[in-house]
Design an enzyme around this catalytic site. Structure first.
Site, PDB file in Angstrom:
ATOM      1  N   VAL A  73      28.095 -40.250  29.482  1.00  0.00           N
ATOM      2  CA  VAL A  73      29.343 -40.696  30.101  1.00  0.00           C
ATOM      3  C   VAL A  73      30.261 -39.481  30.108  1.00  0.00           C
ATOM      4  CG1 VAL A  73      31.355 -42.186  29.888  1.00  0.00           C
ATOM      5  CG2 VAL A  73      29.074 -43.082  29.353  1.00  0.00           C
ATOM      6  N   SER A  74      30.610 -39.019  31.298  1.00  0.00           N
ATOM      7  CA  SER A  74      31.382 -37.787  31.424  1.00  0.00           C
ATOM      8  C   SER A  74      32.752 -37.915  30.778  1.00  0.00           C
ATOM      9  CB  SER A  74      31.547 -37.417  32.899  1.00  0.00           C
ATOM     10  OG  SER A  74      30.301 -37.226  33.516  1.00  0.00           O
ATOM     11  N   ALA A  75      33.322 -36.771  30.444  1.00  0.00           N
ATOM     12  CA  ALA A  75      34.664 -36.743  29.892  1.00  0.00           C
ATOM     13  C   ALA A  75      35.640 -37.399  30.868  1.00  0.00           C
ATOM     14  CB  ALA A  75      35.091 -35.305  29.613  1.00  0.00           C
TER      15      ALA A  75
END
Length: 407
Positions: A73-75
């Site tokens: 889950v990307s920043a």
């Protein structure tokens, strides 16, 4: 794990405020979507809330057999920045390449009941997890999840008003361009000689031109679009190694570097300084554009460089039998640092000088100036002439150009 929903909502609103103040959230629809979607519902259950709702914390959701992250889950900052880049509107059909759930949920909030999101992933387990989480959070009717290799055309859909790629791409798949609406936007974390930018592209005549770019980092593409770096390991006297990783343009004769770490180290300093806490990401991109033999540097524990980690950055340039790497030393009375280059090899002084020349060129020609622009020219549409200050990077399906403002 029991989640304190009130605490999660408090942290989410606080993070939304932070992202808005920092300029990552620019529009009301993106802000509303971020405040609506429960980010913690899409990360592993044991992830602390303060990590989930931190501005630049990516959360790994799957690793390969070697422990390398292959899905995450990307920043938060890059998720909202890329959604802003896509310029989404209600009613749009949007393709997301690389599934996780939370990003698709935010896109679904923005395109609304009349729009639709298609989220695809090459990993069946990742796609299945995303589908389950989206269903559990009420998005099953607005998001279709598929386990396919997005290097190829997405079945059952003709065109997309926007495509957002959430994995690092070395090239643009021709299928993405075929399925992008004539006035659509493609947002992609483009790997350019080892340095990445999330670039928003729109069609301009026979090529794609950038409308914005954001510094980013993503796990690399898998499947048919995968690109494998070349790596040369240079052993030291104690059996440890320094690795030079080439995205492209690896040396024709890497054997010239055999035993290079046994040579006396050279260093050259630029006189170019920077205050602590100030970004110099454009210097990395400048190197990727213009430094001959540019590569990334990695070191084993136990090497001399590992013991000096605070005095260098992982960017290097190879010059025949020698290589130089970006270094810093204290400056500005302790409030900053001076850029320079240290080097190994019989011609280390020349390698270090070549890097320092590019540091000075960046300082004089690009630093504190407008950002460079990018273009992608599909095979068959290569420009006849490129303006001064433009770097050209050849890809499998086309050509990427990086144009630095001049004058």
């Amino acid at each position: 794990m029991n989640i304190d929903e009130a605490r999660a909502a408090e942290l989410r609103d606080k993070l939304a405020d932070e992202l808005k103040t920092a300029g990552y959230i620019k529009s009301a629809p993106v802000e509303a979507a971020f405040r609506t979607v429960s980010r913690h519902a899409f990360v592993p259950a044991d992830t602390p809330l303060d990590v989930t709702y931190h501005v630049d914390s990516a959360v790994v959701t799957k690793r390969d057999e070697h422990g390398i992250a292959i899905s995450s889950v990307s920043a938060a900052y890059i998720q909202v920045a890329m959604i802003e880049q896509a310029e989404l509107e209600p009613g749009m059909t949007v393709l997301e390449i690389g599934s996780g759930g939370v990003n698709a949920a935010m896109i679904a909030e923005i395109v609304g009941a009349d729009g639709h999101v298609v989220s695809v992933d090459i990993d069946e387990a990742v796609a299945e997890r995303a589908a389950e989480l989206l269903d559990a959070n009420g998005y099953a009717d607005r998001v279709s999840v598929m386990a396919v290799d997005a290097e190829h055309e997405i079945p059952t859909f003709e065109q997309f008003d926007a495509t957002i790629v959430t994995v690092g791409a070395w090239d643009l798949s021709p299928a993405w361009l075929r399925q992008l609406a004539p006035d659509g936007t493609l947002v992609v974390p483009m790997r350019m000689n080892g340095v990445s930018r999330s670039i928003a592209f729109r069609r301009t005549n026979d090529h794609l031109a950038s409308t914005s770019a954001v510094v980013c980092g993503f796990v690399p593409m898998q499947g048919a679009g995968r690109h494998i770096d070349r790596e040369f390991r240079l052993p030291d006297a104690n059996g440890h190694a320094v690795a030079l990783r080439f995205d492209d343009g690896a040396p024709d004769d890497p054997a010239l570097l055999d035993g290079v770490l046994a040579s006396e180290r050279s260093e050259v300093w630029s006189g170019v300084t920077i205050k602590h806490g100030v970004s110099f990401a454009d210097l990395h991109l400048w190197f990727a554009s213009f430094l001959p033999g540019f590569c990334r540097l990695a070191v084993d524990e136990g090497t001399e460089l590992a013991q000096e980690r605070k005095s260098w950055f992982p960017f290097a340039g190879v010059r025949g039998d020698s290589f130089a790497y970006l270094s810093v030393r204290p400056a500005l009375e302790g409030a900053g640092a001076e850029f320079g280059a240290r080097a190994y090899g019989p011609h280390g002084q020349e390698a270090a000088t070549a890097m320092v020349e590019q540091i000075r060129a960046w300082d004089e020609q690009a630093r504190n100036r407008p950002e460079p622009t990018f273009a992608y020219w599909p095979t068959g549409y290569t420009p006849a002439d490129l303006p001064e200050g433009t770097a050209a990077l050849h890809k499998t399906h086309g050509l990427v150009t990086i144009s630095w403002p001049t004058g």
